[in-house]
Motif scaffolding. Structure first.
Motif, mmCIF file in Angstrom:
data_model
loop_
_atom_site.group_PDB
_atom_site.id
_atom_site.type_symbol
_atom_site.label_atom_id
_atom_site.label_comp_id
_atom_site.label_asym_id
_atom_site.label_seq_id
_atom_site.Cartn_x
_atom_site.Cartn_y
_atom_site.Cartn_z
ATOM 1 N N LEU B 141 -1.590 -5.627 -7.816
ATOM 2 C CA LEU B 141 -0.222 -5.142 -7.624
ATOM 3 C C LEU B 141 -0.250 -3.667 -7.211
ATOM 4 O O LEU B 141 0.523 -3.236 -6.350
ATOM 5 N N ALA B 142 -1.156 -2.922 -7.834
ATOM 6 C CA ALA B 142 -1.279 -1.509 -7.492
ATOM 7 C C ALA B 142 -1.691 -1.351 -6.036
ATOM 8 O O ALA B 142 -1.211 -0.444 -5.347
ATOM 9 N N ILE B 143 -2.558 -2.251 -5.548
ATOM 10 C CA ILE B 143 -2.970 -2.177 -4.147
ATOM 11 C C ILE B 143 -1.759 -2.361 -3.236
ATOM 12 O O ILE B 143 -1.575 -1.631 -2.255
ATOM 13 N N LEU B 144 -0.898 -3.326 -3.590
ATOM 14 C CA LEU B 144 0.317 -3.532 -2.796
ATOM 15 C C LEU B 144 1.221 -2.305 -2.860
ATOM 16 O O LEU B 144 1.833 -1.925 -1.865
ATOM 17 N N ALA B 145 1.294 -1.685 -4.046
ATOM 18 C CA ALA B 145 2.149 -0.499 -4.189
ATOM 19 C C ALA B 145 1.640 0.632 -3.304
ATOM 20 O O ALA B 145 2.417 1.292 -2.612
ATOM 21 N N PHE B 146 0.328 0.852 -3.304
ATOM 22 C CA PHE B 146 -0.226 1.914 -2.456
ATOM 23 C C PHE B 146 0.039 1.625 -0.988
ATOM 24 O O PHE B 146 0.369 2.518 -0.208
#
Lengths: 298, 466
Positions: B141-146
């Motif tokens: 999810l963090a990858i998508l946020a970045f």
């Protein structure tokens, strides 16, 4: 204004916390005192920014700070979901629309309705007051249990934050959740209906039809860009120098020379550049400024 | 290489290495951070050289071969040159946003890679750790946020330049990257359903029995298409389409500010390749013939498999660029919204159903596959065999708008007045193409903000004109 309140909400929650029952780590405190003012600054900046895009960027700052506050409070899923949904999707759509309004379209300083600013200010302050007291009242009676206990109480022991949120969302809050989705779908459908342009069948040409039309139109390639003096799409056509003579380097040696010559002869028999030039500046007194045929120069 | 003593990740329920990484001392974290940073820079330099070399081979030319062995130092030379160029800011640019935009894409690009498990558990400088900088429970999810923050760099870069083409590029990027982010996020969902976790290292751990590319081929294909759209690479490089928009969002950028955009594009390419490797190709796990050897999945060997897989993805990126022409923007958006998103929604539904049936009933996996696969296969075959609705487009070519026609040897209509003998030069009279002024007169500048924009001093002849 509601932005301000969104920014205020964690602060209010923080003030209502009972410091005896919950241990707030120093790191979390530092994070809060950095991120809280930042999110407030974002809200204030959003209201006072002259440019619409700058306004949106201030709001992005608020959203990001809120996401980071969630992260600082261990709610990683909530934090990243906040960043993806609000910063990544919603604010990006805002920006998309605002960018279309142009860069110079700042707010006008002229007040159209008399007393509008003062009224807005008063109503805004009143609204903040109502919401703040409401939130404080709602939060005051709550006991603060901390992240792990909260997650465990809804999702079961040893569960993750995602499971806890999903359980709450799909049991207690199922009806509001479904209502919200119905609202969003209605909005999306409404936007589609408003943006839809009815076309008669066959009015819109398919790519294949467009290609067929172009291929048969006599000029397959697009018109040359402005400033380019090109009269043909053939690569055997040489460039002409300002005095009308042929630029010899302009045709590749790989092109059949006779073809190139034929093109040039045909072209020069048709019209000469001197005629075009003299038509443009007759007053400059060129000696051969005689011909004015064709009306080619516009 | 020191002898490796891998800690079994099975200690955690999902196989996440988070607890292992939590024991890292600060100096080890710093070392890892510096290594990741340097690695990304070096990989970018390598990727640029690799791309130019491979595209060169595809176009029957050698590519860079002058500086260093095999031209390897060419990218360093280019990067140095870029750094010493003059950084210009257009007069009409929005200064702050113009300077901040490259950073907004470059920083998330670097951050993404910190979440990627480059290798399994190892022993590094006497500490048991994993070849990964950090492992969040919601890593994917963090990858998508970045990625979603990175979009701002391109969009704002285009907007703040104060120029038309960059603005158009920025607008295209905004619509394109949001659309493809949705498809990308949806392709992750099936992986999450099977792995039961969002942590990147745990997803790799869960693929011990089999890579997800075999289990979830549809998700993999959707991810592969959307990752090309997400990083703005050919054939989906609509945001910088040099044939249409000069250079799109980075037209007005110079020097290292442009360099940051360039850097971020390549790092993002590496990132999405690494994510594809992690989610679908078993991450750092050895591919089949090597996996027979027990030591292949231990220690620093895992780095080799990981980067080999990433390199394969990079090659595919270059291959696509060398092969396919840029597609039209509306077709591109159509693919995103009308193909990728619906297909992934249906696919998620199928996967979720299979998962529930498998878990909460006493059906075996094979029975579930049969019960679900047969109806789906029948449905697909029926759809394929369904008679196509006659498209009006294809047959009304003879309803050609205007003009009279003759028919060529194939029976196709040809408008009479449009036929031209071969080698005809089309003069201005036939096309009405406006000729540029041949006396090189500078046009009168428009009046802006009440004052005439100053221009070069008019020549004596022009003064005579006016």
């Amino acid at each position: 204004m509601s932005v301000l309140l969104t920014a205020l909400a964690p602060a209010v929650g923080y003030l209502a916390e009972d410091p005896v029952t919950v241990v707030v780590t120093t790191g979390e405190k530092i994070a809060f005192w950095v991120l809280g003012p930042l999110s407030l600054l974002g809200g204030v900046g959003m209201i006072f920014a002259k440019n619409a895009v700058h306004s949106a960027l201030w709001l992005v700052l608020t959203m990001l700070s809120l996401g980071c506050i969630y992260l600082a409070q261990q709610a990683q899923f909530l934090g990243f979901a906040q960043i993806i949904v609000y910063t990544g999707a919603i604010m990006m759509l805002f920006l998309f629309v605002l960018m279309l309004t142009g860069r110079e379209s700042s707010d006008s300083v002229i007040e159209v309705l008399r007393g509008q600013r003062v009224a807005a200010l008063l109503v805004g302050i009143g609204f903040v007051g109502i919401l703040a007291t409401g939130i404080i009242h709602a939060v005051r009676g709550l006991t603060v249990v901390g992240y792990e206990t909260a997650v465990a109480s809804t999702g079961g022991a040893g569960s993750t934050e995602m499971k806890a949120i999903a359980t709450t969302l799909f049991t207690d809050f199922l009806f509001p959740f479904e209502l919200t989705s119905a609202l969003l779908i209605t909005a999306a459908l409404g936007a589609m209906v408003l943006a839809h342009v009815e076309k008669r069948p066959g009015e819109k040409k398919s790519q294949r039809q467009l290609v067929a039309i172009r291929m048969r139109s006599g000029r397959m390639s697009p018109l040359p860009g402005p400033g380019v003096f090109a009269t043909s799409s053939s690569n055997a056509t040489p460039a002409l120098l300002p005095d009308g003579t042929i630029a010899p380097e302009s045709v590749s040696a790989l092109v059949e020379q006779s073809e190139s010559r034929r093109v040039v002869e045909r072209y020069r028999a048709d019209r000469s550049l001197t005629a075009i030039e003299s038509a443009e500046h007759q007053q400059s007194g060129r000696p051969d400024g005689t011909a004015d045929e064709g009306g080619v120069a516009r | 290489m020191p002898p490796t003593e891998p800690v079994p990740p099975a200690a955690q329920p999902t196989g996440s290495v988070a607890t292992l990484l939590a024991g890292d001392p600060v100096w080890l974290m710093l070392i890892k951070a510096v290594v990741v940073f340097a690695l990304l820079l070096l990989l970018t330099l390598f990727a640029i050289w690799f791309e130019r070399k491979v595209v060169g081979r595809m176009q029957h030319r050698p590519g860079p071969n002058w500086n260093g062995p095999f031209g390897l130092l060419q990218s360093i030379a280019d990067a140095l040159k870029l750094m010493f160029k003059e950084g210009m800011i257009p007069a009409r640019a929005d200064k702050f946003v113009f300077i901040a935009a490259p950073l907004m894409i470059a920083i998330p690009a670097f951050l993404t890679f910190t979440l990627i498990p480059m290798g399994g558990p190892v022993r590094m400088f006497g500490h048991d750790t994993a070849l990964q900088m950090t492992d969040l429970p919601v890593g994917a999810l963090a990858i998508l946020a970045f990625a979603s923050i990175g979009v701002y760099g391109i969009v704002l870069g285009g907007w703040s330049s104060g120029s038309t083409y960059p603005l158009l590029g920025g607008l295209r990027a905004a619509a394109q990257m949001i659309s493809y982010e949705i498809a990308m996020g949806l392709s992750f969902v099936a992986v999450f359903l099977y792995a039961g976790t969002l942590s990147t290292s745990a997803i790799v751990y869960q693929q011990e029995s089999g890579w997800y590319i075999w289990l979830l081929p549809v998700s993999f294909v959707i991810y592969c298409v959307s990752m090309v759209g997400e990083v703005n690479r050919a054939p989906f490089d609509m945001a910088e389409a040099e044939g249409e928009l000069v250079a799109g969002f980075n037209t007005e950028y110079t020097s290292m500010r442009f360099g940051l955009f360039f850097l971020a594009e390549y790092i993002n390419m590496i990132n999405v390749s690494a994510v594809a490797t992690t989610l679908f190709l078993g991450g750092w796990r050895a591919p089949w013939p090597f996996s027979l050897w027990d030591g292949a999945n231990t220690g620093y060997w895992t780095l080799l498999w990981f980067f080999a897989k990433v390199l394969i993805f990079m090659f595919v990126f270059v291959w696509l660029r060398g092969t396919l022409p840029r597609i039209r923007y509306d077709q591109f958006m159509k693919v995103g919204w009308k193909v990728l998103v619906p297909v992934s929604l249906v696919w998620i539904l199928l996967v979720a159903t299979a998962r529930v049936l498998n878990r909460s009933t006493d059906l075996s996996t094979r029975e579930v596959m049969l019960w679900m696969g047969i109806p789906v296969a029948v449905l697909l075959i029926a759809l394929l065999l369904w008679p196509d609705k006659k498209k009006p487009d294809d047959e009304d070519l003879d309803e050609y708008p205007d003009g009279d026609y003759t028919v060529d040897e194939h029976g196709h209509p040809i408008p009479v007045d449009d036929r031209l003998p071969a080698g005809t030069a089309i003069g201005q009279t036939t096309t009405g193409y406006p000729v540029p002024p041949l006396n090189l007169k500078v046009p009168v500048p428009p009046i802006r903000n009440g004052a005439r924009v100053s221009t070069i001093a008019p020549s004596p002849t022009e003064q005579g004109d006016t």
